[in-house]
Scaffold this motif. Structure first.
Motif, PDB file in Angstrom:
ATOM      1  N   VAL A 135      -8.334   1.404  -8.163  1.00  0.00           N
ATOM      2  CA  VAL A 135      -9.382   0.469  -7.736  1.00  0.00           C
ATOM      3  C   VAL A 135      -8.932  -0.967  -7.938  1.00  0.00           C
ATOM      4  CG1 VAL A 135     -11.735  -0.329  -8.183  1.00  0.00           C
ATOM      5  CG2 VAL A 135     -11.235   2.120  -8.145  1.00  0.00           C
ATOM      6  N   GLN A 136      -8.296  -1.225  -9.066  1.00  0.00           N
ATOM      7  CA  GLN A 136      -7.839  -2.582  -9.348  1.00  0.00           C
ATOM      8  C   GLN A 136      -6.889  -3.086  -8.268  1.00  0.00           C
ATOM      9  OE1 GLN A 136      -7.928   0.137 -11.330  1.00  0.00           O
ATOM     10  NE2 GLN A 136      -7.501  -0.410 -13.471  1.00  0.00           N
ATOM     11  N   ASN A 137      -5.938  -2.235  -7.872  1.00  0.00           N
ATOM     12  CA  ASN A 137      -4.945  -2.668  -6.896  1.00  0.00           C
ATOM     13  C   ASN A 137      -5.494  -2.685  -5.482  1.00  0.00           C
ATOM     14  OD1 ASN A 137      -2.968  -1.554  -9.246  1.00  0.00           O
ATOM     15  ND2 ASN A 137      -1.920  -3.051  -7.974  1.00  0.00           N
ATOM     16  N   LEU A 138      -6.388  -1.761  -5.148  1.00  0.00           N
ATOM     17  CA  LEU A 138      -6.963  -1.758  -3.805  1.00  0.00           C
ATOM     18  C   LEU A 138      -7.825  -2.984  -3.560  1.00  0.00           C
ATOM     19  CD1 LEU A 138      -7.944   2.005  -3.296  1.00  0.00           C
ATOM     20  CD2 LEU A 138      -6.002   0.772  -2.302  1.00  0.00           C
ATOM     21  N   THR A 139      -8.442  -3.505  -4.606  1.00  0.00           N
ATOM     22  CA  THR A 139      -9.305  -4.685  -4.462  1.00  0.00           C
ATOM     23  C   THR A 139      -8.568  -5.985  -4.781  1.00  0.00           C
ATOM     24  OG1 THR A 139     -10.072  -4.412  -6.754  1.00  0.00           O
ATOM     25  CG2 THR A 139     -11.384  -3.375  -4.998  1.00  0.00           C
ATOM     26  N   HIS A 140      -7.279  -5.890  -5.103  1.00  0.00           N
ATOM     27  CA  HIS A 140      -6.459  -7.056  -5.438  1.00  0.00           C
ATOM     28  C   HIS A 140      -7.041  -7.840  -6.618  1.00  0.00           C
ATOM     29  CE1 HIS A 140      -4.086  -6.382  -1.815  1.00  0.00           C
ATOM     30  NE2 HIS A 140      -5.223  -6.191  -1.189  1.00  0.00           N
ATOM     31  N   MET A 141      -7.554  -7.112  -7.594  1.00  0.00           N
ATOM     32  CA  MET A 141      -8.107  -7.743  -8.792  1.00  0.00           C
ATOM     33  C   MET A 141      -7.366  -7.266 -10.045  1.00  0.00           C
ATOM     34  SD  MET A 141     -10.430  -9.822  -7.783  1.00  0.00           S
ATOM     35  CE  MET A 141     -11.397 -10.168  -9.231  1.00  0.00           C
ATOM     36  N   TYR A 198       0.810  -1.209   0.000  1.00  0.00           N
ATOM     37  CA  TYR A 198       0.000   0.000   0.000  1.00  0.00           C
ATOM     38  C   TYR A 198       0.848   1.265   0.000  1.00  0.00           C
ATOM     39  CZ  TYR A 198      -4.251  -2.721   0.451  1.00  0.00           C
ATOM     40  OH  TYR A 198      -5.293  -3.587   0.206  1.00  0.00           O
ATOM     41  N   VAL A 199       2.057   1.205   0.535  1.00  0.00           N
ATOM     42  CA  VAL A 199       2.963   2.339   0.397  1.00  0.00           C
ATOM     43  C   VAL A 199       3.288   2.563  -1.080  1.00  0.00           C
ATOM     44  CG1 VAL A 199       5.340   3.120   0.817  1.00  0.00           C
ATOM     45  CG2 VAL A 199       3.958   2.225   2.703  1.00  0.00           C
ATOM     46  N   SER A 243       1.084 -10.342 -10.249  1.00  0.00           N
ATOM     47  CA  SER A 243       1.406 -11.612  -9.595  1.00  0.00           C
ATOM     48  C   SER A 243       1.072 -11.578  -8.109  1.00  0.00           C
ATOM     49  CB  SER A 243       2.879 -11.965  -9.798  1.00  0.00           C
ATOM     50  OG  SER A 243       3.721 -11.026  -9.147  1.00  0.00           O
ATOM     51  N   LEU A 244       1.097 -10.385  -7.507  1.00  0.00           N
ATOM     52  CA  LEU A 244       0.735 -10.268  -6.098  1.00  0.00           C
ATOM     53  C   LEU A 244      -0.741 -10.567  -5.896  1.00  0.00           C
ATOM     54  CD1 LEU A 244       2.720  -7.020  -5.204  1.00  0.00           C
ATOM     55  CD2 LEU A 244       3.464  -9.399  -5.045  1.00  0.00           C
ATOM     56  N   ALA A 245      -1.575 -10.233  -6.881  1.00  0.00           N
ATOM     57  CA  ALA A 245      -2.996 -10.565  -6.788  1.00  0.00           C
ATOM     58  C   ALA A 245      -3.191 -12.078  -6.778  1.00  0.00           C
ATOM     59  CB  ALA A 245      -3.762  -9.934  -7.946  1.00  0.00           C
ATOM     60  N   TYR A 254      -4.658 -14.938 -15.008  1.00  0.00           N
ATOM     61  CA  TYR A 254      -5.785 -15.230 -14.136  1.00  0.00           C
ATOM     62  C   TYR A 254      -5.435 -16.301 -13.105  1.00  0.00           C
ATOM     63  CZ  TYR A 254      -8.599 -12.701 -17.621  1.00  0.00           C
ATOM     64  OH  TYR A 254      -9.111 -11.758 -18.476  1.00  0.00           O
ATOM     65  N   THR A 255      -5.910 -16.095 -11.900  1.00  0.00           N
ATOM     66  CA  THR A 255      -5.561 -16.965 -10.774  1.00  0.00           C
ATOM     67  C   THR A 255      -5.929 -18.419 -11.024  1.00  0.00           C
ATOM     68  OG1 THR A 255      -5.867 -15.110  -9.246  1.00  0.00           O
ATOM     69  CG2 THR A 255      -5.904 -17.331  -8.301  1.00  0.00           C
ATOM     70  N   GLN A 256      -7.115 -18.665 -11.578  1.00  0.00           N
ATOM     71  CA  GLN A 256      -7.563 -20.053 -11.746  1.00  0.00           C
ATOM     72  C   GLN A 256      -6.659 -20.854 -12.679  1.00  0.00           C
ATOM     73  OE1 GLN A 256      -9.215 -17.360 -12.832  1.00  0.00           O
ATOM     74  NE2 GLN A 256     -10.317 -17.734 -14.755  1.00  0.00           N
TER      75      GLN A 256
END
Length: 380
Positions: free
Chosen positions: A121-127, A102-103, A140-142, A198-200
């Motif tokens: 928004v994308q990064n705050l929601t981890h999407m 977040y920093v 990759s962090l998401a 995508y994660t899946q």
């Protein structure tokens, strides 16, 4: 050498072997992203090949190593207590990952280097791996954030069903096989972007690391048997290098079976590094790569800041007509130095203080010990 640096495991002592693997991964990522000065030299091209070719594979290595370490934290608890404290695990992960992350987001908000609509928004929601982000490296962090939620839930289910080690490992293998089938179908349908981000489609790279951790903690005799097969481990790593060098050039092949091949190869690399680093772990280059690995998360977050100075140096060198090969060396070294220094400073200033706070308020529960004898002649 066992996972935490002793044959009788009790407490998370820092492992230089695992930091060495982190160091290899982050060097691959940095080399892939950094801009280079054209030289026309075949010798420089040969040096650049591993730097400019294996960045994606560095991320894949991070995935498998993360699965091994995070899975190990949970499976150690499962082996000792027969239960999973998911709440404590998630809180401790939040203290580890979120402050520095977040920093970084706040920096980009105030620096104005990217429009807020392209990342906030994308990064705050981890999407961000689904919806895109101008802070490109955070995708990759998401994937890892989603994994940190998925794995505890899965292991809690295993605990409630009182599953034994073979059943747990069998289910994890089955999930990996399912992901491979689904990903291959997506690649066949032409969705190469989805199968990359995508994660899946990517979670099996982490789950193979979890499987290795499961063998380590739940079936120590099986781990000793695997670790004793040094020649086989070396052969698998050699095959991995061959695949990374040649197989990854076919994107469709690499993003289907290739991710599975890499995950298996990286598991062999982890075991080989843990058990057979021997005297080289005291060498200067090994310890230097391990030191870089210690700060790899901060470096990964901030390494893109080195690109603008790199571009400036490239323009200056071209305008001044400086010799190509020395200019290439200075420009690449400068980018690595900037990224490592910024990663070091931010880690010391943000990540480490929050880790101390975490350990004060949410200390890891450490009950008992588990014997995992070392193989390969490593001293405890």
């Amino acid at each position: 050498m066992s996972l935490f640096g002793a044959t009788r495991v009790q407490g998370p002592n820092r492992s230089i072997e695992l930091d060495f693997i982190r160091g290899l991964a982050i060097i691959a990522v940095m080399g892939f992203h950094f801009h280079s000065y054209p030289t026309g030299s075949a010798f420089i091209a040969a040096i650049e090949f591993p730097l400019k070719s294996f960045g994606h594979e560095g991320v894949n290595l991070f995935f498998t190593l993360s699965g091994f370490l995070v899975g190990g934290l949970l499976l150690k608890q499962y082996a000792q207590d027969g239960r999973i404290d998911a709440g404590r695990f998630i809180v401790r992960r939040m203290f580890k990952i979120w402050p520095a992350y977040y920093v970084l987001i706040l920096f980009h908000v105030f620096a104005g280097r990217h429009p807020a609509s392209s990342f906030l928004v994308q990064n705050l929601t981890h999407m961000q791996n689904y919806f895109g982000s101008s802070i490109a490296q955070t995708w990759s962090l998401a994937v890892e954030e989603h994994f940190y939620l998925f794995l505890p839930v899965l292991l809690i289910l295993f605990a409630r069903l009182r599953l034994r080690a073979n059943a747990i490992l069998g289910i994890l293998f089955a999930i990996c096989a399912l992901v491979l089938v689904v990903r291959t179908a997506a690649v066949s349908g032409g969705d190469l972007q989805g199968t990359f981000f995508y994660t899946q489609y990517r979670i099996d790279s982490l789950l193979f690391g979890v499987i290795l951790a499961g063998v380590y903690w739940l079936k120590p005799a099986a781990y000793r048997w695997i670790a004793a097969k040094k020649k086989t481990l070396v052969a698998i790593v050699v095959a991995l290098v061959a695949w990374i060098s040649f197989g990854t050039q076919n994107l469709a092949l690499d993003q289907s079976i290739g991710y599975t091949i890499q995950a298996i190869g990286f598991c062999a690399l982890i075991v080989l590094t843990l058990e057979y680093s021997g005297a080289i772990r005291t060498s200067m280059i090994y310890r230097a790569i391990g030191w870089i690995g210690l700060y790899s998360y901060g470096i990964y977050l901030w390494h893109s800041l080195a690109l603008a100075p790199g571009d400036m140096l490239i323009r200056k060198a071209a305008a001044m007509g400086l010799p190509a090969i020395p200019s290439w060396g200075v420009i690449m070294a400068a980018q690595f130095a900037i990224a490592i220094i910024v990663g070091y400073v931010t880690t010391r200033a943000v990540e480490f203080p929050f880790l101390r706070m975490r350990d004060a308020f949410f200390p890891a529960k450490r009950k008992g010990t588990i014997d995992v004898p070392a193989v390969g002649g490593q001293a405890s």
